[in-house]
Design a protein around this motif. Structure first.
Motif, PDB file in Angstrom:
ATOM      1  N   UNK A 388      -8.927   1.522   1.359  1.00  0.00           N
ATOM      2  CA  UNK A 388      -9.862   2.010   0.228  1.00  0.00           C
ATOM      3  C   UNK A 388      -9.242   3.001  -0.474  1.00  0.00           C
ATOM      4  N   UNK A 389      -8.301   3.676   0.002  1.00  0.00           N
ATOM      5  CA  UNK A 389      -7.474   4.732  -0.601  1.00  0.00           C
ATOM      6  C   UNK A 389      -6.585   4.197  -1.653  1.00  0.00           C
ATOM      7  N   UNK A 390      -5.907   2.941  -1.210  1.00  0.00           N
ATOM      8  CA  UNK A 390      -4.892   2.320  -1.985  1.00  0.00           C
ATOM      9  C   UNK A 390      -5.617   1.684  -3.189  1.00  0.00           C
ATOM     10  N   UNK A 391      -6.776   0.918  -3.021  1.00  0.00           N
ATOM     11  CA  UNK A 391      -7.413   0.266  -3.874  1.00  0.00           C
ATOM     12  C   UNK A 391      -8.246   1.174  -5.083  1.00  0.00           C
ATOM     13  N   UNK A 392      -8.619   2.369  -4.578  1.00  0.00           N
ATOM     14  CA  UNK A 392      -9.290   3.360  -5.651  1.00  0.00           C
ATOM     15  C   UNK A 392      -8.135   4.225  -6.482  1.00  0.00           C
ATOM     16  N   UNK A 393      -6.847   4.093  -6.094  1.00  0.00           N
ATOM     17  CA  UNK A 393      -5.985   4.844  -6.733  1.00  0.00           C
ATOM     18  C   UNK A 393      -5.167   4.131  -7.663  1.00  0.00           C
ATOM     19  N   UNK A 403      -2.393  -4.281  -3.053  1.00  0.00           N
ATOM     20  CA  UNK A 403      -2.698  -4.985  -1.692  1.00  0.00           C
ATOM     21  C   UNK A 403      -1.388  -5.533  -1.197  1.00  0.00           C
ATOM     22  N   UNK A 404      -0.643  -6.307  -2.014  1.00  0.00           N
ATOM     23  CA  UNK A 404       0.702  -6.882  -1.518  1.00  0.00           C
ATOM     24  C   UNK A 404       1.524  -5.452  -1.043  1.00  0.00           C
ATOM     25  N   UNK A 405       1.593  -4.492  -1.588  1.00  0.00           N
ATOM     26  CA  UNK A 405       2.456  -3.349  -1.192  1.00  0.00           C
ATOM     27  C   UNK A 405       1.963  -2.616   0.277  1.00  0.00           C
ATOM     28  N   UNK A 406       0.691  -2.801   0.383  1.00  0.00           N
ATOM     29  CA  UNK A 406      -0.114  -2.306   1.775  1.00  0.00           C
ATOM     30  C   UNK A 406       0.571  -3.348   2.813  1.00  0.00           C
ATOM     31  N   UNK A 407       0.288  -4.692   2.415  1.00  0.00           N
ATOM     32  CA  UNK A 407       0.551  -5.532   3.558  1.00  0.00           C
ATOM     33  C   UNK A 407       2.155  -5.731   3.959  1.00  0.00           C
ATOM     34  N   UNK A 408       3.133  -5.365   2.482  1.00  0.00           N
ATOM     35  CA  UNK A 408       4.414  -5.392   2.830  1.00  0.00           C
ATOM     36  C   UNK A 408       4.993  -4.280   3.667  1.00  0.00           C
TER      37      UNK A 408
END
Length: 526
Positions: A388-393, A403-408
């Motif tokens: 949520x932090x990543x998507x909202x920023x 989304x890809x950066x989080x998974x990578x």
């Protein structure tokens, strides 16, 4: 910046879209662990060597990691539903090909094809959910998806053990065929095609090539070290790839700064919250998911559980995701995400430390279950605030890349974790053997035989030491019990080191989250 953009009208099919995406993600992630328990059957049926078996896993891991960012960008440009659907179809076809493999070489190739599709699904899952749900529901939806991710990671041994025992090794792949068809239908019917915000510009082919090269050389170098533990870091077959990764990464950043339509908008990294989220993803992959790899080895090879029994007991960790994922998702609307992550890492790190003190030469699940529950509470609640932090920023058109950066970062963290923890396990195991093998002299074992046994146990390593200690040759000796006890003590010594390293990684991630992640109800500027 805080992303305040929400869908203008709630899609009545949005929860069924979540079901479709969750099913695809579950399939892609469980295949990173489900194959582990089927390796002995694959080895026997395809006449594979130990190195061949390692590549059954590594072929999937490397391709999966390399393509995450590329699929993310393509989703932002051409539509996330389309790219997710393409990935789902490729993954399903790859699964069927896996099951049809008649040689180990073909299985390696088909596993790589399967990973191409799995990577696309994982890369865009968070972005699709983030853009399908509005700000109020987004946390809950991401919490449910996160619970599926946590469940898939830990339930692989359980499902793989049951399928292999009840049917055959091919069934761990053929089960994806009906599930894949169902998922395709669900995605076509319920995932919205309209994407309100698309990235602009063309495809940065050079950026994609440099991105893929960076991640490939990094992960492949780590895999080389994992598969050849006796090689030092200066070996060119390890260091060469890692140095190449650094050079390619520098070129990638240069390209992104100069390109008219870069693959990655580097302005995302101006957000402290986004930076904090991807760093937390790295620590989570290295610490928690790396731990799962060695927990299964401990339980099956040393505590004496079957694959099914191991998976069943690990539900004490993974089962919490189903309950706490949605709850944590709801709480992301009320509390600062950095604080939530710190609490989750405190539970995981604390549970790992407690487990390290509970490990003894006779320890089983009966002694370890309190630590499992504490770890489970933390792992079940950590993904929702992070995603949520990543998507909202980030801006809406950047969600796919975010989304890809989080998974990578999570996958690269997992690769780092498995390698470095494997080295620490081997060091602790060897130190334990060195300290206790001389004890065999007390039961009148000849010195030459002690030396021979010591060398054999060091050579086979901590993963196979128990198999040697329980082999027919050893069982036929009057000192078999003493050898088994020494091998267990040696493994435990290395495993305890892993637990404490993982605890440190998770607690460090929590500290970073407090400092950098400012999003959430009590958060401020990002």
């Amino acid at each position: 910046m805080q992303n305040a953009t929400a869908p203008t009208q709630r899609d009545p099919k949005r929860w069924l879209a979540l079901l479709a995406i969750s099913l695809g993600v579950f399939m892609s992630l469980i295949d990173t662990t489900v194959v582990n328990v089927a390796l002995p059957s694959i080895q026997a049926h395809l006449n594979a060597s130990y190195s061949d078996l390692q590549w059954v896993i590594s072929a999937y891991t490397i391709v999966f990691s390399v393509l995450l960012l590329i699929w993310s960008k393509l989703g932002d440009l051409y539509g996330r539903k389309l790219i997710f659907l393409i990935g789902l179809v490729i993954f399903t076809i790859g699964s069927g090909l896996d099951a049809a493999s008649t040689t180990i070489g073909w299985l390696h190739i088909f596993r790589a094809i399967q990973a191409v599709g799995g990577s696309a699904m994982m890369a865009l899952s968070f972005a699709i959910i983030g853009s399908t749900f509005d700000n109020k529901e987004r946390g809950i939806a991401l919490g449910i998806l996160s619970s599926i991710i946590g469940l898939s990671t830990a339930s692989g041994p359980l499902l793989g053990g049951w399928l292999t025992d009840a049917f055959n090794w091919q069934s761990i792949f053929t089960i994806n065929l009906p599930l894949g068809v169902i998922a395709v239908v669900l995605v076509l019917m319920f995932v919205p095609s309209a994407q309100e915000h698309h990235a602009t510009g063309g495809v940065d082919f050079l950026g994609m090539l440099l991105s893929a090269g960076t991640i490939f050389t990094l992960v492949f170098g780590l895999v080389q070290k994992e598969m050849h533990a006796t090689w030092d870091w200066g070996n060119m077959q390890v260091a060469g790839y890692l140095v190449a990764a650094v050079v390619l990464f520098i070129l990638f950043i240069w390209r992104q700064m100069k390109a008219k339509n870069p693959m990655m908008d580097l302005s995302m990294f101006k957000s402290q919250t986004f930076v904090g989220a991807v760093v937390m993803a790295f620590f989570l992959g290295a610490g928690l998911y790396g731990f799962f790899a060695y927990l299964s080895t401990f339980m099956q090879n040393y505590a004496g559980y079957t694959a099914w029994e191991t998976g069943l007991r690990q539900v004490a960790i993974s089962g919490w995701s189903l309950v706490l994922g949605p709850v944590a998702g709801m709480l992301t609307n009320r509390f600062r995400h950095g604080y939530m992550l710190a609490v989750s890492t405190l539970f995981i790190g604390g549970g790992l430390l407690i487990m390290s003190f509970l490990i003894t030469k006779t320890a089983t699940f009966a002694e370890l279950w309190p630590a499992f529950i504490i770890i489970g509470i933390g792992s079940g609640s950590i993904n929702p605030p992070m995603t949520t932090a990543a998507m909202s920023s980030v801006k809406p058109q950047q969600m796919g890349m975010a989304s890809g950066m989080i998974s990578t970062f999570m996958q690269v963290g997992l690769s780092f974790g498995v390698v470095f923890q494997g080295l620490r396990l081997a060091d602790g195991y060897q130190a334990g053997l060195k300290a206790h093998m001389p004890d065999l002299a007390a039961v009148h074992v000849p010195a030459e035989l002690i030396t021979t046994l010591h060398n054999v146990l060091v050579k086979v390593g901590p993963f196979s030491g128990s198999a040697v200690a329980h082999s027919k040759q050893v069982l036929a000796t009057p000192f078999a019990h003493q050898i088994q006890e020494i091998v267990r003590i040696a493994f435990d010594r290395g495993f305890v080191e892993i637990l404490r390293i993982d605890a440190g990684l998770l607690l460090a991630g929590g500290l970073v989250s407090i400092i950098l992640i400012k999003s959430g109800r009590l958060g401020g500027k990002q």
